[in-house]
Every structure is written in C-alpha cells, then in structure tokens.
Design an enzyme around this catalytic site. Structure first.
Site, short mmCIF file in Angstrom:
data_model
loop_
_atom_site.label_atom_id
_atom_site.label_comp_id
_atom_site.label_asym_id
_atom_site.label_seq_id
_atom_site.Cartn_x
_atom_site.Cartn_y
_atom_site.Cartn_z
N CYS A 55 4.29 1.77 2.18
CA CYS A 55 5.33 0.73 2.14
C CYS A 55 6.72 1.27 2.47
O CYS A 55 7.51 0.58 3.11
CB CYS A 55 5.32 0.00 0.81
SG CYS A 55 5.96 0.93 -0.58
N ASP A 101 0.85 -1.18 0.00
CA ASP A 101 0.00 0.00 0.00
C ASP A 101 0.89 1.24 0.00
O ASP A 101 2.10 1.15 -0.14
CB ASP A 101 -0.96 0.00 1.20
CG ASP A 101 -0.24 -0.02 2.54
OD1 ASP A 101 0.98 0.20 2.56
OD2 ASP A 101 -0.90 -0.26 3.57
N HIS A 159 7.99 0.73 -4.74
CA HIS A 159 7.72 -0.27 -3.71
C HIS A 159 9.03 -0.77 -3.12
O HIS A 159 10.02 -0.94 -3.83
CB HIS A 159 6.93 -1.44 -4.30
CG HIS A 159 6.63 -2.48 -3.26
ND1 HIS A 159 5.67 -2.28 -2.30
CD2 HIS A 159 7.20 -3.68 -2.98
CE1 HIS A 159 5.64 -3.34 -1.49
NE2 HIS A 159 6.57 -4.19 -1.89
#
Length: 405
Positions: free
Chosen positions: A182, A179, A392
């Site tokens: 992160c 999400d 990410h």
C-alpha cells in the site's frame, strides 16, 4: 562528510552522528525504526487503545512472521507491540466467519451492534472484484471520516480532528487497497497522477542496464525475490527486473504526456486495475530502493556526505549492509510486510520525490505533517498521503482552491 583519511575529521563525524541520533530520538521513537520486529511500519503506542474490531473492512492486521531483531541503538527506538506489526489484505472470497471471529473477539468501542452487523453483511455480499480495486473512487473527506470514526473515544476524536485539518486542504480521499504494497501503491499513484514529464533518472540511458550492472558486482542479488517466485537463475532475474524497469519508464512517459487532467486520471485508474502491470511496477520500485541503498552505503563508507536516515537504515542489526537489507526487509515487502518508516525515506530518495504524510494519530503535534525526507531537495516534486497508523496509506485528492492559490 570529510576525507576519511583525516583522523580528527573522522572523530568529528562520529560525534556528529551521535549528536544527530539523539536529536532524532523524539521524531524517530514513534516514527518507527522498530527494535524488535521486521514488519511493516509500526503504529505508535497510543494506537493500542484500538480494539481488533476497529480495523475496517479489507484491512486485517497480524504478525509478520519475520525473524526478530535482538539489539539496537536504544536511544533511537522504542519497543512496539508485535501483534500489531503488519497489515494483511483479506479477500472477500474468504469465509465470512473469519471476519466475524475477528470482529467479535473484543468489544467494539466505536459502533453499536446494528452497525457492526450491517458491515458484516456488506463485507460478505460485496463482489470480490470491487474489493480488489487498488485505488477506490473518490469520497468526500469528512463523509469518509464520519463513516469510519463514529465513536467518542479519545482516539476517534483525534482522528476526526485530523481529518478536519486534511479537509482544509483537500476535498476528497481515495482509499488504497490494504495489502503490503500500500505505501508503494499510494506513492506511485500520486506521482503518476501529477506527472508532467519523465524524471531525469528515468531518461538515463543506463537506467535499464541497472539489474545487469548490479548483479555483475554483487552476487548476493541473485537471491532477490520476485513476486513470490523463488529459485530464479541470475540471468532470469536480471532480464525480468529489466522488463519491470522498462515498463515503469513506458507508463510514466505515457501518462506524463497526457495534458487533459481527466484523461490523465483515467489512465492512472486503468493502470492500477491491471494487476499484472501494477505489481510489476512495485517490483521495479523495490529494486530502485535497493540500488539507492547500495549507493548510500558506498558513499558513507567512502567518506561522502549521506542523509541522516541512511545512518538509521544501516544502524539496524537486520540491515547493517545492503545485502541484509535485501534479505530481511526488501524481499518481504509485498509478501509478509510493508514499508517501515525509515524505508519511506529510502523510497523518497529512490524516486527523488518528497512524500508528505498527514499522520492523523499525531494530530496537534509537530509530527502531524511529516516529510520524507525532512530536508528534501527544492526541485523534488511533492506527493501527499494520509495515514491513521503509519501502516496503511490512503490518498487525498482535489486540492482546495484556496490552498492552490
């Protein structure tokens, strides 16, 4: 910085900023103070080779929906693809057809039809509780790499080389929930996992008074957004943020006092399975980032020396001051966007930690291992993260014995 009353010193400072900005161009143009978007940290141009179907399981990317920027210091940034600007968490409870349409929209460059079908079935059948794990169990680095990057495209080959380099230092990897928290999640998890004492800034008597103190000076902080809850009164905001800061200090102290490494890891895992406490800690980190930004902004205005990233942070037309930074960036973290690259520096300064990141798509370049900040204090602890795209972040664990020696 020199005394702002000195005209010649001021001119020298301006010249220095311009010089450093040009020198940073090579590093920052792909690291990402994006010129057009306010989303999470952007992937570099070469990542556009990837198709939509490349995105793994619980990571789906889309536009942020934030307001667009108009002007910027052109020498510091490059335009990025707006459609690949943000990461969103896809709950397993979502209709599987949504996943299918995402994966079927373009030709898969890495896996055959049978592999794609197996992944669809796995995604639809896996329990939602498993997919809500904030930090997944350990997995061998190269096993993870073989699972994720099976093709022979230039991107896949580069990623495998990157993971091979990581495997020389770390034995395992833990996948972090994808999400918009992160970057905060990965950094805090690593910091707590290796904590041996409470940092000095957490021991300060004034630490928990920070919300009340800042709100008394800056009325605009009343618009701080707390976990998607709007319309709070100033006193309520102050009290709630204070609770988050107290919780952060308590958890950090408790975990740092655990001597046995297995017990310490179990305590971290337990904390990051408690959704209410976990997200409260992220709100505390965001507020500490705001406090750090205010300090840097005031130091610069008063002629004191500030780190180079601070110039970049406030050079954006969407964050020319701390108020804009809060409204246009910090309030969106965790909700509609993640951390941009320049905000990774801010997070590092807020925690007084060096964040070392293996940027796999930069393998074989001098930016493969990037430090935030790039000139850290010698006594700052170091946490290590892995990213494939600057959006990410995952966690490498179990440092190899040779590396430790």
């Amino acid at each position: 910085m020199t005394d702002p009353t000195s005209l010649s010193a001021g001119a020298e400072q301006t010249q220095k900023k311009e010089s450093v900005a040009v020198q940073l161009m090579k590093h920052e143009k792909e690291v990402g103070v994006p010129s057009n978007e306010l989303g999470s940290a952007n992937t570099a141009t070469d990542q556009k080779e990837q198709s939509t179907s490349e995105i793994r399981k619980d990571y789906v990317y889309g536009s942020t929906g934030r307001p667009k920027k108009t002007t910027m210091i052109k020498s510091l940034v490059t335009d990025q693809d707006a459609s690949r600007n943000c990461e969103l968490y896809l709950p397993v409870s979502s209709n599987c057809s949504a996943v299918e349409s995402s994966e079927d929209s373009e030709e898969d460059m890495y896996r055959d039809a049978e592999e794609i079908e197996r992944e669809k079935i796995l995604l639809c059948e896996t329990s939602s509780s498993e997919y809500k794990l904030s930090v997944a169990p350990e997995m061998d680095v190269m096993e993870y790499c073989r699972k994720e990057w099976r093709g022979n495209t230039p991107v896949a080959k580069r990623m495998r080389k990157g993971y091979e380099a990581v495997a020389q230092k770390f034995a395992s990897i833990r996948r972090v929930r994808g999400d918009n928290y992160c970057a905060l999640r990965a950094t805090l998890f690593q910091a707590l996992s290796q904590a041996t004492q409470l940092p000095s800034w957490l021991r300060s008597e004034d630490f928990t008074m920070l919300p009340e103190d800042l709100l008394s000076k800056y009325d605009w902080i009343k618009h701080w957004q707390l976990k998607q809850k709007l319309g709070r009164k100033m006193g309520e905001i102050s009290d709630e943020i204070k609770e988050y800061l107290i919780l952060l200090r308590k958890k950090w102290k408790n975990i740092s006092e655990i001597k046995d490494p297995i017990e310490k890891q179990e305590a971290c895992d337990k904390l990051f399975k408690n959704e209410e406490e976990e997200y409260s800690l992220y709100e505390a980190l965001k507020f500490l980032m705001l406090n750090t930004a205010i300090e840097l902004y005031n130091d610069d205005k008063n002629g004191r020396r500030v780190p180079v990233f601070s110039w970049l942070l406030f050079a954006r037309d969407t964050s020319s001051n701390p108020c804009q930074l809060m409204h246009n960036h910090l309030n969106h973290i965790g909700h509609s966007g993640g951390l941009e690259q320049v905000e990774m520096f801010l997070l590092a300064y807020a925690l007084r930690y060096t964040i070392q990141v293996y940027r796999l798509y930069k393998y074989s370049t001098d930016e493969f291992i990037t430090l935030y900040p790039n000139d850290p204090e010698e006594d700052w602890p170091v946490v290590t993260l892995i990213t494939e795209d600057d959006r990410h972040y995952n966690i490498p664990v179990r440092m190899c014995q040779e590396t430790m020696l």
